[in-house]
Design a protein around this motif. Structure first.
Motif, PDB file in Angstrom:
ATOM      1  N   GLN A 124       0.802  -1.216   0.000  1.00 19.33           N
ATOM      2  CA  GLN A 124       0.000   0.000   0.000  1.00 19.33           C
ATOM      3  C   GLN A 124       0.841   1.274   0.000  1.00 19.33           C
ATOM      4  O   GLN A 124       0.671   2.141  -0.853  1.00 19.33           O
ATOM      5  CB  GLN A 124      -0.936   0.007   1.222  1.00 19.33           C
ATOM      6  CG  GLN A 124      -1.858  -1.188   1.295  1.00 19.33           C
ATOM      7  CD  GLN A 124      -2.805  -1.286   0.120  1.00 19.33           C
ATOM      8  OE1 GLN A 124      -3.202  -0.267  -0.440  1.00 19.33           O
ATOM      9  NE2 GLN A 124      -3.168  -2.495  -0.248  1.00 19.33           N
ATOM     10  N   LEU A 128       1.757   4.176  -3.411  1.00 21.71           N
ATOM     11  CA  LEU A 128       1.095   5.474  -3.254  1.00 21.71           C
ATOM     12  C   LEU A 128       2.100   6.599  -3.069  1.00 21.71           C
ATOM     13  O   LEU A 128       1.930   7.691  -3.618  1.00 21.71           O
ATOM     14  CB  LEU A 128       0.133   5.417  -2.067  1.00 21.71           C
ATOM     15  CG  LEU A 128      -1.162   4.631  -2.291  1.00 21.71           C
ATOM     16  CD1 LEU A 128      -1.989   4.614  -1.017  1.00 21.71           C
ATOM     17  CD2 LEU A 128      -1.964   5.217  -3.442  1.00 21.71           C
ATOM     18  N   LYS A 230       1.053  -1.964  -9.468  1.00 22.60           N
ATOM     19  CA  LYS A 230       0.411  -0.721  -9.028  1.00 22.60           C
ATOM     20  C   LYS A 230       1.245   0.497  -9.414  1.00 22.60           C
ATOM     21  O   LYS A 230       0.710   1.493  -9.908  1.00 22.60           O
ATOM     22  CB  LYS A 230       0.216  -0.745  -7.507  1.00 22.60           C
ATOM     23  CG  LYS A 230      -0.961  -1.554  -7.018  1.00 22.60           C
ATOM     24  CD  LYS A 230      -1.105  -1.400  -5.515  1.00 22.60           C
ATOM     25  CE  LYS A 230      -2.295  -2.157  -4.976  1.00 22.60           C
ATOM     26  NZ  LYS A 230      -2.437  -1.984  -3.517  1.00 22.60           N
ATOM     27  N   PHE A 234      -0.058   3.436 -11.768  1.00 23.96           N
ATOM     28  CA  PHE A 234      -0.119   4.781 -11.202  1.00 23.96           C
ATOM     29  C   PHE A 234       0.743   5.762 -12.002  1.00 23.96           C
ATOM     30  O   PHE A 234       0.372   6.924 -12.188  1.00 23.96           O
ATOM     31  CB  PHE A 234       0.335   4.764  -9.747  1.00 23.96           C
ATOM     32  CG  PHE A 234      -0.602   4.021  -8.836  1.00 23.96           C
ATOM     33  CD1 PHE A 234      -1.866   3.648  -9.253  1.00 23.96           C
ATOM     34  CD2 PHE A 234      -0.214   3.681  -7.550  1.00 23.96           C
ATOM     35  CE1 PHE A 234      -2.729   2.955  -8.422  1.00 23.96           C
ATOM     36  CE2 PHE A 234      -1.072   2.996  -6.697  1.00 23.96           C
ATOM     37  CZ  PHE A 234      -2.327   2.631  -7.142  1.00 23.96           C
ATOM     38  N   ASN A 275      -6.423   2.387  -6.659  1.00 22.23           N
ATOM     39  CA  ASN A 275      -5.760   1.548  -5.661  1.00 22.23           C
ATOM     40  C   ASN A 275      -6.770   0.680  -4.903  1.00 22.23           C
ATOM     41  O   ASN A 275      -6.494  -0.491  -4.617  1.00 22.23           O
ATOM     42  CB  ASN A 275      -4.989   2.433  -4.686  1.00 22.23           C
ATOM     43  CG  ASN A 275      -4.286   1.639  -3.618  1.00 22.23           C
ATOM     44  OD1 ASN A 275      -3.422   0.814  -3.897  1.00 22.23           O
ATOM     45  ND2 ASN A 275      -4.657   1.863  -2.363  1.00 22.23           N
ATOM     46  N   THR A 279      -6.561  -3.399  -5.153  1.00 17.54           N
ATOM     47  CA  THR A 279      -6.379  -4.145  -3.905  1.00 17.54           C
ATOM     48  C   THR A 279      -7.507  -5.145  -3.685  1.00 17.54           C
ATOM     49  O   THR A 279      -7.273  -6.293  -3.281  1.00 17.54           O
ATOM     50  CB  THR A 279      -6.306  -3.171  -2.717  1.00 17.54           C
ATOM     51  OG1 THR A 279      -5.243  -2.239  -2.935  1.00 17.54           O
ATOM     52  CG2 THR A 279      -6.067  -3.923  -1.418  1.00 17.54           C
TER      53      THR A 279
END
Length: 291
Positions: A124, A128, A230, A234, A275, A279
């Motif tokens: 996570q 991010l 991810k 992103f 996200n 997830t």
């Protein structure tokens, strides 16, 4: 017998106002086009964003590839994000390790602190952090550069000469954000894990062996894969949103500044939403370790 003044040759005809009866034989005045509904403006902008994403995806596999532009953008984005990402990942890893360590100590499962904190950092926090820094530093620069080119009509001149601005300018920048995001995600994961290890072992009197041994109990290789996926997605979103807002500024130089702010805010919202979806799908497809 003379004709009325309004029908004499050479006399200009006055347009009929709405509701006024037309003279027989006189053509009807054209109606002005309806202005677009402002309620549908978000849908139009969303459609333009997806259209640009599709155009960039197609242009990635077309020749010629702008190698020099890609290298320059890659180095610029990496140079403005490496140090902030390393500095931000340390307190993130520390906070996660301290919070998870306190919780596991209350539950009597302190031996699983290392695995739980590393999962939180890798799955996570790391993607991010990378995405927010790239969109805030690199994405804003991309949006400002393309916006300034647009108001100077450089992009229109490129289209007149037969050069596609998407393939020439947008594709190298999007690929640069994606590449930097993937590589930067690995660095943030390592630095965040080391920061969590230091704070858990030193400040919470944890056991180094138990911290490291819990990795194999909870963590698995697909966790690293989903973290890199991810980061790749992103980075693509950050580059596309920055390019989309940079290609359509309104209001001159002030509009370029507004477009930069809008690109950062829109990217943040999309990142958290995407996200959540990724997830949820990952947790349904890949079972937890030992599950």
């Amino acid at each position: 017998m003379t004709a009325p003044p309004s029908l004499q040759p050479g006399t200009p005809r006055t347009p009929q106002t709405p509701g006024t009866p037309q003279t027989p034989g006189q053509p009807e005045a054209p109606r002005p086009p309806r202005p677009p509904l402002r309620v549908l403006a978000p849908l139009r902008e969303t459609g333009k964003l997806f259209a640009l994403a599709a155009a960039v995806t197609r242009a990635i596999f077309r020749r010629p590839f702008q190698v020099r532009e890609f290298i320059e953008q890659f180095w610029f984005i990496a140079s403005v994000t490496i140090l902030p990402a390393a500095l931000v990942s340390i307190p993130f890893g520390a906070v996660i390790a301290l919070q998870v360590g306190s919780l596991t100590e209350q539950l009597g499962a302190q031996s699983f602190t290392g695995g739980a904190s590393v999962l939180a950092v890798i799955q996570q926090a790391s993607p991010l952090i990378v995405a927010l820094l790239i969109s805030g530093a690199g994405g804003s620069a991309i949006c400002a550069d393309l916006g300034s080119r647009k108001i100077r009509e450089e992009l229109d001149a490129m289209e007149v000469m037969g050069v596609s601005p998407v393939q020439r300018l947008v594709v190298p920048r999007v690929l640069a954000t994606m590449s930097v995001a993937v590589l930067l995600n690995g660095m943030v994961s390592v630095v965040g894990t080391l920061g969590g290890y230091f704070f858990n072992v030193i400040m919470q009197n944890g056991t180094p062996g138990a911290y490291l041994a819990s990795f194999s109990a909870l963590a698995q290789l697909p966790d690293l894969y989903i973290s890199e996926i991810k980061a790749l997605i992103f980075g693509f979103i950050a580059g596309i949103v920055a390019a989309h807002r940079g290609l359509g500024p309104r209001g001159g130089p002030k509009g370029v500044g507004d477009a930069v702010n809008q690109s950062v805010v829109i990217t943040f919202l999309l990142l958290f939403f995407v996200n959540m979806i990724i997830t949820a799908v990952y947790l349904q497809i890949v079972p937890p370790k030992g599950g």
